[in-house]
Design an enzyme around this catalytic site. Structure first.
Site, PDB file in Angstrom:
ATOM      1  CG  HIS A   7      19.389   2.263  15.067  1.00 57.71           C
ATOM      2  ND1 HIS A   7      19.998   3.226  14.297  1.00 57.71           N
ATOM      3  CD2 HIS A   7      18.121   2.156  14.587  1.00 57.71           C
ATOM      4  CE1 HIS A   7      19.127   3.680  13.398  1.00 57.71           C
ATOM      5  NE2 HIS A   7      17.988   3.043  13.544  1.00 57.71           N
ATOM      6  CD  GLU A 129      17.387   4.019   9.817  1.00 59.66           C
ATOM      7  OE1 GLU A 129      16.959   3.329  10.756  1.00 59.66           O
ATOM      8  OE2 GLU A 129      17.575   5.247   9.911  1.00 59.66           O
TER       9      GLU A 129
HETATM   10 CO    CO Z   1      16.194   3.626  12.627  1.00 56.25          CO
END
Ligand code: CO
Length: 141
Positions: A7, A129
């Protein structure tokens, strides 16, 4: 080591207002219910796309790390990108061995699998991330 783009994280002062953009302007039809992670100081939803997701995040609580970002970017903006890895501890160790600054210890993220963040100073200004790929039947896609 790097796997799928899971994402793109987008910080916003108001998830409800941002949902309108993704739903009404861009035509997204699948957006998850808003949830909060107190220990990470964020509320979030996922906008589901055919090939990926947008994670909308807004501050939760006074110590949210998102407050600083919004102070610099009052309208919000692109905050991080999330790549899947097979083994979060192996990925963390590899990043550290290559000299990157890994922020904190692996912890449970919004998809229910382990995540860590890599400091943007080591990634050309992009906060990264890393997220362990959900095993079959696990995670909140
Ligand atoms: Co995230």
């Amino acid at each position: 080591m790097i796997g799928k783009l899971n994402h793109v994280g987008v910080a916003t002062p108001s998830i409800d207002e941002s949902i309108k953009l993704y739903r009404d302007l861009l035509g997204a039809t699948s957006i998850t219910e808003k949830r909060s992670m107190a220990e990470q100081g964020v509320s979030f939803v996922f906008v589901n796309l055919p090939n990926s997701q947008i994670e909308l995040i807004e501050p939760y609580g006074e110590n949210s790390p998102i407050h600083g970002f919004l102070a610099k970017n009052p309208k919000g903006g692109q905050h991080h990108v999330c790549f899947e890895v097979e083994d979060i501890y192996a990925a963390r160790d590899e990043m550290k061995a290559k000299g990157a600054t890994v922020l904190g210890e692996p912890r449970i993220g919004a998809h229910g699998t382990l995540i860590v963040f890599v400091h943007p100073k080591d990634m050309g200004g992009v906060l990264v991330e890393l997220m362990e790929t959900p095993k079959a039947g696990e995670g909140a896609h």
